[in-house]
Design a protein around this motif. Structure first.
Motif: not given
Length: 298
Positions: A25-27, A42-43, A175-177, A190-191
């Motif tokens: 989720e990109y804000k 959403m990416m 992984l970058i969450v 990350l979702v």
């Protein structure tokens, strides 16, 4: 979306040449003068044995629909093509690719009718900190970096054995969450995730001499310095490429340009289409003054 059962399933998926898709989720705040207006997109981060791709889910769906429509027109073989200029589906138009094992990174984006492939000449330099916390279902550890003109705080998880992450970020032991810039203007969390087999996503082959919004042509490979010049020229004259494209196809009448005005009226007169495009672009520049990577546009 449920976390994949056991990390082993992710590893097995990786080595069986499947793709692991991670949903972020990109804000973001596009206008620095209006911080209350927070956008969401959403990416997708697709990871396989060769590297990763990061892109907008909405744009992926819209591009797939456009390609399917173009394929129908090509199969009809009528000799005429209709291009409907509508508001761009999705809010994020770029794509990021990373090639393993050296993580060679490229930014792909379109300016008018041209598609650019911009090589990244820097890599994130991380400072890993002892602080830990839960991000969703994952145990995560803190790290910081300065990149692209912003200061970033990331949370990475060794529960997910990938040294990758959203956008151009990579190089941590997991992984970058989650990652967010210091101003709170851009954050990616990350979702969810899933594993699937790779499918063919080739673009339809256009007739010789026809180029449609970057389709049917090669990406223009460039570096950051050269791209900045291209961007400045585009800001000064947003409709230039479209006017040139129309002139190339005037004799054959094979391309029809259409768009809609702010009140929904269809516009087909080329001069009015270009005026509307220029107006819309310049309004967009004013409202989108807070990019994720300020150094690329300054």
């Amino acid at each position: 979306m449920k976390r994949i059962s056991l990390v082993l399933m992710i590893i097995l998926g990786f080595f069986s040449f499947a793709q692991n898709r991670f949903f972020y989720e990109y804000k973001f705040i596009p206008d620095s003068t209006n911080k209350a207006d927070v956008k969401k997109e959403m990416m997708l981060l697709d990871i396989d044995k060769n590297g990763s791709n990061y892109y907008s889910q909405d744009k992926f769906i819209a591009d797939s629909t456009m390609k399917a429509d173009m394929e129908k027109q090509l199969k009809a073989a009528s000799g005429n093509f209709t291009i409907n200029r509508t508001e761009r589906p999705g809010q994020v138009g770029y794509k990021i690719t990373k090639a393993y094992p050296d993580f060679k990174t490229f930014l792909f984006l379109k300016i008018s009718t041209d598609s650019y492939k911009i090589e990244e000449d820097q890599k994130p330099e991380w400072k890993i900190l002892p602080e830990k916390q839960k991000v969703g279902e994952y145990n995560a550890q803190k790290a910081t970096t300065t990149f692209g003109g912003r200061e970033w705080t990331a949370w990475f998880s060794t529960d997910l054995p990938f040294q990758d992450g959203p956008y151009k970020f990579y190089g941590l032991p997991g992984l970058i969450v989650k990652i967010e810039d210091r101003t709170g203007s851009h954050s990616m969390t990350l979702v969810g995730n899933k594993t699937f087999h790779i499918t063919n996503n080739e673009e339809p082959q256009l007739p010789q001499g026809i180029q449609i919004l970057g389709m049917g042509g090669k990406d223009i490979e460039t570096n950051k310095k050269q791209f900045k010049k291209v961007w400045k020229a585009y800001v000064n004259d947003p409709a230039k490429n479209m006017r040139e494209m129309m002139m190339k196809n005037t004799d054959t009448n094979r391309v029809v340009f259409k768009t809609r005005s702010a009140d929904g009226r269809e516009i087909s007169d080329p001069n009015q289409v270009f005026r509307e495009m220029e107006k819309r672009a310049k309004e967009g520049f004013k409202k989108n003054n807070n990019p994720i990577e300020p150094d690329l546009y300054n």
